[in-house]
Write an enzyme that holds these catalytic residues in place. Structure first.
Site, PDB file in Angstrom:
ATOM      1  N   GLU A  85      -6.081  -7.965  -0.229  1.00 29.00           N
ATOM      2  CA  GLU A  85      -6.717  -7.763   1.081  1.00 29.00           C
ATOM      3  C   GLU A  85      -8.163  -7.356   0.866  1.00 29.00           C
ATOM      4  OE1 GLU A  85      -4.918  -4.997   3.862  1.00 29.00           O
ATOM      5  OE2 GLU A  85      -2.917  -5.785   3.454  1.00 29.00           O
ATOM      6  N   GLU A 128       0.793  -1.229   0.000  1.00 25.93           N
ATOM      7  CA  GLU A 128       0.000   0.000   0.000  1.00 25.93           C
ATOM      8  C   GLU A 128       0.833   1.291   0.000  1.00 25.93           C
ATOM      9  OE1 GLU A 128      -2.911  -0.264   3.126  1.00 25.93           O
ATOM     10  OE2 GLU A 128      -3.949  -1.921   2.163  1.00 25.93           O
TER      11      GLU A 128
HETATM   12  C1  FCB Z   1      -4.762  -2.200   5.275  1.00 25.57           C
HETATM   13  C2  FCB Z   1      -3.432  -2.669   5.823  1.00 25.57           C
HETATM   14  C3  FCB Z   1      -3.524  -3.758   6.856  1.00 25.57           C
HETATM   15  C4  FCB Z   1      -4.705  -3.552   7.763  1.00 25.57           C
HETATM   16  C5  FCB Z   1      -5.960  -3.339   6.953  1.00 25.57           C
HETATM   17  C6  FCB Z   1      -7.202  -3.202   7.787  1.00 25.57           C
HETATM   18  O1  FCB Z   1      -4.655  -0.894   4.853  1.00 25.57           O
HETATM   19  O2  FCB Z   1      -2.613  -3.133   4.791  1.00 25.57           O
HETATM   20  O3  FCB Z   1      -2.306  -3.815   7.557  1.00 25.57           O
HETATM   21  O4  FCB Z   1      -4.453  -2.513   8.616  1.00 25.57           O
HETATM   22  O5  FCB Z   1      -5.813  -2.204   6.170  1.00 25.57           O
END
Ligand code: FCB
Length: 438
Positions: A350, A167
């Site tokens: 994610e 990210e």
């Molecule tokens: C993302 C992150 C992860 C976690 C999720 C909820 O931005 O990569 O570490 O904090 O959000």
């Protein structure tokens, strides 16, 4: 739930994700101090000033955690390697114990039939490098290239995939402009430099890994759908600005060799000299694109300097984070990324939700989480049906863990963790998914 594996292409991969600082316990095994330790030790930055010194104690309980992953029936485990555990001073002599840990962890995954998906950097910058300006420093790409080499010389022969930096937006903008994550700066010049150096570091890391003969290399980008609060041209303009510095900057830097105009309006004057010459490094060819997706934001114009916008509370149902649940945004991003790089496989690296989960008599009922996952998998299926090369979906997260500035309160896990006893209890969502994935 409304799906089974048969509803997805044969080769579609399911996974679960975690990150080093959020689960390992950074007080153990000779890891060096990180900027998250000092950020958390500063009053007002983190809920109850909580930190990652013990976290889920995964450093000692990794075998149990890998067994839980295997029991879940996922194909892939997306984990990260802590820079400060491997190189406690950021550069120089590696910590043998740290490298041994990741070596054992990767072998443990392979023994259990899990594909190791490594992310080199998920935010725990060694304090020694933070002291030198961290991501603002133009030497970061060199330091990161060296770190990449140390880690991948050890585990690169066995990882299934690798990505340099989790990210980039969070590393750059959230941490240097909004001040919400370590190092907690609110400075546009620091932001512009960090955003650019993150991309150059990404490119250098890819080069190093190619040089070592690694394949299946990608980048992991977080995206939030930007929704204008009304139909006014002002709201449209503010939304375009948000979209530019959040969702477009890093992808376009890598895939088109340029930065979006609406981002340059604010950041341009603060980029390091000669930034235009770095796109050859930044744009190293990738094998896949990772999308981290959770929510959308409702954007309104606001007075003041660039970016001159505000995030407005929205009407949709929300998670424990206060984030609106909006699976359509995932579908739209999948289409957008696919239009941009039609030949590259996409992975959802994610997706998941925090919920106020309660352990009662050994059981955690979390139907909200199942519904959330269901809704987003529907969006995935819609995109696949329209020809998007989506090849996998990884849930955030395996375990309840250290949710950064929000401490241990926000529970994202498929597995409940009691942060007093460290006992793991699979939630109802874990059991339901295990049945589906069997
Ligand atoms: C993302 C992150 C992860 C976690 C999720 C909820 O931005 O990569 O570490 O904090 O959000």
């Amino acid at each position: 739930m409304s799906w089974t594996r048969q509803d997805f292409p044969d080769t579609f991969l399911f996974g679960a994700a975690t990150s080093a600082y959020q689960i390992e316990g950074h007080a153990f095994g000779g890891a060096g101090p990180t900027h998250w330790d000092s950020f958390a030790a500063t009053p007002g930055n983190v809920v109850r000033a909580e930190h990652g010194a013990r976290a889920c104690d995964h450093y000692h309980r990794w075998q149990e955690d890998l067994d839980l992953l295997a029991g879940l029936g996922v194909d892939v485990y997306r984990f990260s390697t802590s820079w400060a555990r491997v190189l406690p001073e950021g550069t120089g002599t590696p910590n043998a114990e740290g490298l041994d840990f990741y070596d054992r962890l990767v072998d443990g995954m392979l023994e259990r039939g899990l594909k190791p998906a490594a992310t080199l950097y998920h935010w725990e910058l060694p304090q020694a490098l933070a002291d030198k300006g961290g991501w603002r420093n133009a030497d970061m790409p060199d330091w990161f290239a060296d770190f990449t080499e140390v880690v991948m010389r050890r585990i690169g022969d066995r990882v299934w995939s690798a990505a340099p930096i989790n990210e980039p937006w969070c590393v750059g903008f959230l941490s240097h402009f909004l001040g919400a994550h370590a190092p907690g700066l609110r400075d546009i010049r620091a932001t512009a430099r960090a955003m650019h150096h993150v991309l150059v570091s990404h490119g250098r890391s890819i080069e190093v890994m190619r040089g070592l003969g690694l394949g299946n290399l990608g980048g992991v980008f977080n995206m939030e759908w930007a929704n204008p609060v009304d139909d006014s041209p002002e709201a449209a303009r503010a939304t375009a600005t948000y979209d530019a510095y959040y969702n477009r900057f890093f992808l376009e830097g890598i895939f088109t060799g340029s930065y979006p105009e609406q981002a340059l309006e604010g950041l341009g004057p603060h980029l390091p000299q000669g930034w235009q010459d770095d796109f050859a490094t930044i744009g190293q060819p990738l094998d896949w694109v990772g999308v981290n997706y959770y929510t959308r934001k409702n954007i309104a114009p606001a007075p003041g300097p660039w970016p001159a916008l505000a995030e407005i509370d929205g009407p949709l149902p929300k998670t424990q984070m206060g984030w609106e649940i909006y699976p359509d945004g995932l579908y739209r991003f999948l289409k957008r990324v696919s239009d941009m790089v039609p030949d590259l496989p996409i992975f959802i690296t994610e997706n998941g939700m925090a919920n106020d989960d309660v352990l009662s008599e050994g059981v955690v009922k979390d139907p909200e989480r199942l519904a959330y996952i269901d809704g987003h998998l529907d969006a995935c299926r819609r995109a696949i049906a329209e020809g998007v090369r989506l090849e996998g979906y990884f849930i955030w997260s395996l375990l309840d863990n250290y949710e950064w500035a929000l401490g241990y309160e926000k529970r994202f896990g498929l597995i409940h963790v009691d942060f007093e006893t460290l006992q793991r209890t699979p939630k109802a969502s874990y059991h339901a998914l295990a049945q589906r994935l069997r």
